[in-house]
Design a protein around this motif. Structure first.
Motif, PDB file in Angstrom:
ATOM      1  N   THR A  35      48.704 150.370  80.806  1.00 53.34           N
ATOM      2  CA  THR A  35      49.403 149.514  81.762  1.00 53.34           C
ATOM      3  C   THR A  35      48.835 148.102  81.686  1.00 53.34           C
ATOM      4  OG1 THR A  35      50.147 149.350  84.061  1.00 53.34           O
ATOM      5  CG2 THR A  35      47.873 150.041  83.709  1.00 53.34           C
ATOM      6  N   CYS A 118      62.870 144.586  73.518  1.00 55.17           N
ATOM      7  CA  CYS A 118      63.425 145.398  74.585  1.00 55.17           C
ATOM      8  C   CYS A 118      64.690 144.742  75.127  1.00 55.17           C
ATOM      9  CB  CYS A 118      62.394 145.604  75.699  1.00 55.17           C
ATOM     10  SG  CYS A 118      61.822 144.088  76.489  1.00 55.17           S
ATOM     11  N   CYS A 125      63.015 145.866  81.604  1.00 50.68           N
ATOM     12  CA  CYS A 125      63.082 145.785  80.151  1.00 50.68           C
ATOM     13  C   CYS A 125      62.600 147.123  79.585  1.00 50.68           C
ATOM     14  CB  CYS A 125      62.181 144.648  79.684  1.00 50.68           C
ATOM     15  SG  CYS A 125      62.301 144.273  77.956  1.00 50.68           S
ATOM     16  N   PHE A 147      57.958 151.571  75.573  1.00 48.13           N
ATOM     17  CA  PHE A 147      57.364 150.992  76.780  1.00 48.13           C
ATOM     18  C   PHE A 147      58.471 150.513  77.713  1.00 48.13           C
ATOM     19  CE2 PHE A 147      58.381 147.063  74.854  1.00 48.13           C
ATOM     20  CZ  PHE A 147      58.342 146.097  75.842  1.00 48.13           C
ATOM     21  N   ALA A 149      58.972 147.485  81.030  1.00 51.96           N
ATOM     22  CA  ALA A 149      58.341 146.307  81.627  1.00 51.96           C
ATOM     23  C   ALA A 149      59.180 145.788  82.784  1.00 51.96           C
ATOM     24  CB  ALA A 149      58.173 145.211  80.577  1.00 51.96           C
ATOM     25  N   ALA A 165      53.795 145.827  82.353  1.00 54.01           N
ATOM     26  CA  ALA A 165      54.284 146.637  81.242  1.00 54.01           C
ATOM     27  C   ALA A 165      53.559 147.979  81.292  1.00 54.01           C
ATOM     28  CB  ALA A 165      54.027 145.939  79.907  1.00 54.01           C
ATOM     29  N   TRP A 167      53.090 151.761  79.046  1.00 52.85           N
ATOM     30  CA  TRP A 167      53.276 152.612  77.880  1.00 52.85           C
ATOM     31  C   TRP A 167      52.883 154.014  78.330  1.00 52.85           C
ATOM     32  CZ3 TRP A 167      51.233 147.824  78.025  1.00 52.85           C
ATOM     33  CH2 TRP A 167      51.772 146.846  77.189  1.00 52.85           C
TER      34      TRP A 167
END
Length: 175
Positions: A35, A118, A125, A147, A149, A165, A167
């Motif tokens: 993160t 993205c 996103c 990911f 965001a 963001a 992941w």
């Protein structure tokens, strides 16, 4: 005796050549959940009809929660991420967002270059991050990881944006 030496030499050369031609197998690393909170500074252009374009620098600290094999408590790894980004931000239609970033970890000993792409409407996103190259512990890094965001334009602060963001399962491959 001569025949025996020839056989041993042939077998030795065969074993050595297998190592050269087969090469080392790549390893996929499951780094864990990552993160990042980030801020950006650049130029925000009003494109009309509720659309804006951002071009500038985004920076933040990335935290990766990793549970190594055989480890009871998870480890938290911290790195710094600096990106050059171009974002299409729209109130009502999905727009592309791209960034090229440098990730620095472990006291700048390990460096990776990533490309982010993205799409999403204002505030969101969803896409992928592709590992392009690296140095140190990230030497010859490759792979793509998904990911999500968030993106917010700061009101009253010209050219400022911020977001986060995530992941959910950051992975990459090393030789």
């Amino acid at each position: 005796m001569q025949f025996r030496q020839t056989i041993i030499s042939t077998v030795t050369l065969l074993v050595m050549s297998l190592g050269l031609f087969c090469g080392a197998e790549a390893t996929t690393i499951d780094a864990g959940h990552a993160t990042m909170s980030w801020t950006g500074q650049g130029i925000i252009d009003d494109l009309g009809d509720g659309e804006r374009g951002f071009s500038g620098k985004i920076t933040g600290n990335i935290l990766v929660k990793h549970l190594p094999v055989g480890s009871a408590p998870p480890q938290i790894h911290k790195g710094k991420m600096d990106c050059q980004a171009i974002l299409h931000i729209s109130e009502n239609q999905e727009g592309p967002k791209t960034g090229v970033c440098i990730i620095r970890a472990h006291g700048d000993k390990d460096i990776a270059y990533v490309e982010i792409r993205c799409v999403g409407v204002k505030g969101e996103c969803k896409g992928e991050m592709t590992w392009a190259w690296g140095k140190g512990g990230f030497k010859d890094i490759t792979g793509t990881t998904p990911f999500v965001a968030t993106i917010y334009i700061e009101q009253g602060k010209a050219g400022r944006i911020h977001g986060s963001a995530h992941w959910p399962d950051m992975t990459y491959t090393l030789p």
